[in-house]
Design an enzyme around this catalytic site. Structure first.
Site, short mmCIF file in Angstrom:
data_model
loop_
_atom_site.label_atom_id
_atom_site.label_comp_id
_atom_site.label_asym_id
_atom_site.label_seq_id
_atom_site.Cartn_x
_atom_site.Cartn_y
_atom_site.Cartn_z
N ASP A 19 0.66 -1.45 0.38
CA ASP A 19 0.07 0.28 -0.42
C ASP A 19 0.80 1.02 0.07
OD1 ASP A 19 -1.85 -1.93 -0.10
OD2 ASP A 19 -2.72 -0.53 2.18
N LYS A 105 -6.83 -5.20 -3.34
CA LYS A 105 -7.29 -5.12 -1.85
C LYS A 105 -8.11 -4.49 -1.67
CE LYS A 105 -3.78 -3.68 1.11
NZ LYS A 105 -5.12 -3.04 1.40
N CYS A 144 -2.65 -3.54 7.21
CA CYS A 144 -2.10 -3.90 6.94
C CYS A 144 -0.85 -5.09 6.67
CB CYS A 144 -2.49 -3.14 4.73
SG CYS A 144 -4.28 -2.00 4.95
C1 VGL Z 1 -4.60 0.63 5.99
C2 VGL Z 1 -6.42 1.47 7.11
C3 VGL Z 1 -7.68 1.79 5.50
C4 VGL Z 1 -3.51 -0.15 5.27
C5 VGL Z 1 -5.79 0.11 4.64
O1 VGL Z 1 -2.66 -0.05 4.43
O2 VGL Z 1 -3.13 0.16 6.24
N1 VGL Z 1 -4.45 1.18 6.83
N2 VGL Z 1 -6.85 1.09 4.80
#
Ligand code: VGL
Ligand code: ZN
Length: 195
Positions: A19, A105, A144
């Site tokens: 991410d 995802k 994540c």
């Molecule tokens: C994430 C909060 C919401 C992450 C993704 O990438 O850790 N955290 N969506």
């Protein structure tokens, strides 16, 4: 005296970058403090894997506009990483290898989508490439990264978590998540220990 564990990279190893998107960078919709400091670390890791012909996977948080985790839907998070939006694009300055394997995802409205394995083809792709050991970096440590690492361990993968390659939304929660991942079998390593 502490012994520095070194990791000789070879067949069966893969890098998983979690991410690294604009919305998680400083100034983004859901900023992770100092996540931009990860860029050179992650670029060096990607280069190391790619130059050895080892696979690099990158996940993208890729939500529908009405994802259940959004405050607008009663969830905990500001609207972030809506599929196709500017904020969902990868952070500037990442040197992706030509062979990057992309994993979206969080595409299902009702599922949190924290884990790179939840509702994705990641496991099938890892099996196809005979991956047994995953080196993990990215954001956020306690969401994540944590969910992906714990799932990987449950699925039987060896997991090496790259210290200085991850950042947390909340430092204290991040430290707790690191301990939990280590307790479950993840090994913490400095990126310099990759050979
Ligand atoms: C994430 C909060 C919401 C992450 C993704 O990438 O850790 N955290 N969506
Ligand atoms: Zn999300």
């Amino acid at each position: 005296m502490t012994t520095v564990q070194r990791f000789r990279l070879g067949a069966g190893d893969a890098l998983l970058v979690i991410d690294m998107q604009r919305d998680f960078m400083p100034g983004g919709a859901l900023p992770v403090a100092k996540s931009d400091a990860l860029l050179p670390v992650i670029n060096a890791c990607m280069h190391r894997f790619d130059s050895k012909g080892l696979p690099v996977f990158a996940t993208r948080d890729w939500h529908p506009p009405d994802h259940a985790s959004f405050v607008t839907e009663g969830g905990p998070w500001p609207v972030h990483c809506v599929a196709g939006s500017d904020g969902a694009r990868f952070a500037e300055g990442l040197a992706w290898p030509a062979t990057l394997r992309l994993i979206n995802k969080g595409e299902q409205r009702e599922l949190p989508g924290y884990s790179a394995f939840e509702g994705t083809q990641l496991r099938a792709q890892l099996q196809r490439q005979d991956v047994q050991r995953l080196f993990v970096c990215g954001v956020a440590t306690e969401y994540c990264v944590r969910a992906s690492v714990l799932d990987a361990l449950k699925l039987g993968y060896a997991v090496v978590l790259l210290r200085d390659g991850v950042r947390a939304v909340c430092a204290q929660d991040g430290a707790r998540a690191l301990r939990e991942m280590q307790q479950q079998g993840a090994i913490l390593a400095s990126p310099e220990a990759l050979q």
